[in-house]
Design a protein around this motif. Structure first.
Motif, PDB file in Angstrom:
ATOM      1  N   ASP A  17       0.896  -1.228  -0.111  1.00 41.12           N
ATOM      2  CA  ASP A  17       0.023  -0.152  -0.069  1.00 41.12           C
ATOM      3  C   ASP A  17       0.904   1.169   0.049  1.00 41.12           C
ATOM      4  OD1 ASP A  17      -1.883   2.022   0.502  1.00 41.12           O
ATOM      5  OD2 ASP A  17      -2.776   0.895   2.285  1.00 41.12           O
TER       6      ASP A  17
ATOM      7  N   LYS B  44      -0.074   4.530   0.238  1.00 38.15           N
ATOM      8  CA  LYS B  44      -0.541   5.493   0.943  1.00 38.15           C
ATOM      9  C   LYS B  44      -0.867   6.643   0.072  1.00 38.15           C
ATOM     10  CE  LYS B  44      -0.403   2.933   4.762  1.00 38.15           C
ATOM     11  NZ  LYS B  44      -1.570   2.190   5.645  1.00 38.15           N
TER      12      LYS B  44
ATOM     13  N   LYS C 142      -3.341   8.726  -2.316  1.00 39.75           N
ATOM     14  CA  LYS C 142      -5.054   8.546  -2.745  1.00 39.75           C
ATOM     15  C   LYS C 142      -5.221   9.533  -3.840  1.00 39.75           C
ATOM     16  CE  LYS C 142      -6.455   7.061   1.937  1.00 39.75           C
ATOM     17  NZ  LYS C 142      -6.519   5.924   1.241  1.00 39.75           N
TER      18      LYS C 142
ATOM     19  N   THR D  12     -12.207   7.576  -7.439  1.00 41.76           N
ATOM     20  CA  THR D  12     -11.260   7.804  -6.393  1.00 41.76           C
ATOM     21  C   THR D  12     -10.635   6.617  -6.281  1.00 41.76           C
ATOM     22  OG1 THR D  12     -13.157   7.036  -5.102  1.00 41.76           O
ATOM     23  CG2 THR D  12     -12.758   9.495  -5.386  1.00 41.76           C
ATOM     24  N   TRP D  13      -9.377   6.466  -5.807  1.00 47.47           N
ATOM     25  CA  TRP D  13      -8.475   5.324  -5.898  1.00 47.47           C
ATOM     26  C   TRP D  13      -7.540   5.312  -4.768  1.00 47.47           C
ATOM     27  CZ3 TRP D  13      -8.604   8.382 -10.396  1.00 47.47           C
ATOM     28  CH2 TRP D  13      -7.400   8.831 -10.796  1.00 47.47           C
ATOM     29  N   THR D  14      -6.609   4.444  -4.525  1.00 44.90           N
ATOM     30  CA  THR D  14      -5.379   4.498  -3.707  1.00 44.90           C
ATOM     31  C   THR D  14      -4.414   3.427  -4.644  1.00 44.90           C
ATOM     32  OG1 THR D  14      -6.523   4.274  -1.659  1.00 44.90           O
ATOM     33  CG2 THR D  14      -4.383   3.756  -1.764  1.00 44.90           C
TER      34      THR D  14
ATOM     35  N   GLY E 121     -10.089   1.424  -6.031  1.00 43.43           N
ATOM     36  CA  GLY E 121     -10.992   2.501  -6.042  1.00 43.43           C
ATOM     37  C   GLY E 121     -12.204   2.266  -6.854  1.00 43.43           C
TER      38      GLY E 121
END
Length: 277
Positions: free
Chosen positions: A235, A237, A239, A256-258, A270
């Motif tokens: 991850d 982190k 966004k 929207t996504w990471t 997302g």
């Protein structure tokens, strides 16, 4: 009380008598409530029981007794001020599903879909998934891409099921799922292009390691040894929020996504919310 539930987690806070201060209104009893609260997402059974799930047998569905220790997803929670137990506690009730399990198992299940089963601490244990990435849909690339004319790229994707399978979807299979869901549930009856049983899942910090035995097309698996392959998911982190396809003074969609990496390859998790059909 029986309340119909559709889709993922639905918390009926208003029915539980939650005031603006955020405290649940219990009847006369001052004792700790014997029921789990409305923030519970997953539970394990403390005993074998029927929880509103039926399984296909031939051409019909039969009630399925879930065994002690079974993992369940909470599909809805509710209560009513006039529905109390002998001690005066508002009876918190719930509805359950299997959650996002393997397609071959999921397609045989049917759910009562009613908030009707007393959500007793004596019957259910609240649990959190040890692997936070479990049920998240990982799509190839660095984020949602517009192709113009309100069309969007549909990259290949995969996710880790609750019953320890990697389910992989080709770009073609995903073409009907654009935007889809960032987190899979029992309502996502998506037939995978490929799948493989997972032997081990390890989590350390922002990194999840998934080990499995056979090569799996559609994911950038790393061969560790004979009958041992691995995905290392990190991850990052990071966004993002992006709007697509302007229409007059607004936009058709918002993504929207990471950001993640899977064995060093770019992936994202997302959702794409569309405003126009």
């Amino acid at each position: 009380m029986q309340k119909k539930v559709i889709g993922a987690l639905v918390v009926m806070a208003g029915l539980l008598g939650v005031s603006s201060g955020g405290q649940t209104a219990q009847a006369a009893s001052k004792k700790t409530s014997p029921y789990l609260n409305n923030s519970t997402e997953y539970v394990r059974l403390k005993k074998t029981m029927y929880v509103g799930i039926s399984q296909k047998s031939g051409k019909t569905y039969k009630p399925l007794l879930k065994k002690k220790g079974s993992l369940l997803a909470v599909a809805g929670i509710g209560g009513a001020a006039n529905d109390t137990d002998k001690a005066g506690n508002v009876i918190v009730r719930a509805a359950f599903t299997s959650g996002a399990v393997h397609y071959n198992r999921l397609k045989k299940l049917k759910y009562k879909g009613m908030i009707s089963i007393p959500f007793k601490k004596s019957d259910f244990k609240s649990v959190k998934l040890k692997a936070p990435i479990r049920t998240m849909l990982f799509q190839q690339g660095t984020g949602f891409k517009s192709l113009g004319n309100w069309q969007y790229a549909t990259p290949a994707a995969f996710y880790l099921t609750l019953d320890n399978y990697l389910q992989v979807y080709s770009a073609k299979a995903m073409s009907q799922r654009v935007g889809g869901a960032w987190k899979m549930s029992s309502s996502n009856l998506w037939k995978p292009t490929h799948s493989e049983k997972v032997s081990k899942v390890t989590v350390k910090g922002n990194t999840t390691v998934i080990d499995y035995k056979k090569p799996l097309a559609g994911v950038p698996g790393k061969k560790i040894s004979k009958n041992h392959y691995r995905l290392t998911i990190k991850d990052l982190k990071q966004k993002h929020i992006q709007t697509f396809d302007p229409v007059d003074d607004t936009y058709d969609s918002q993504g929207t996504w990471t950001d993640y990496t899977v064995n060093g390859k770019a992936y994202f998790v997302g959702q794409l919310e569309r405003g126009l059909d």
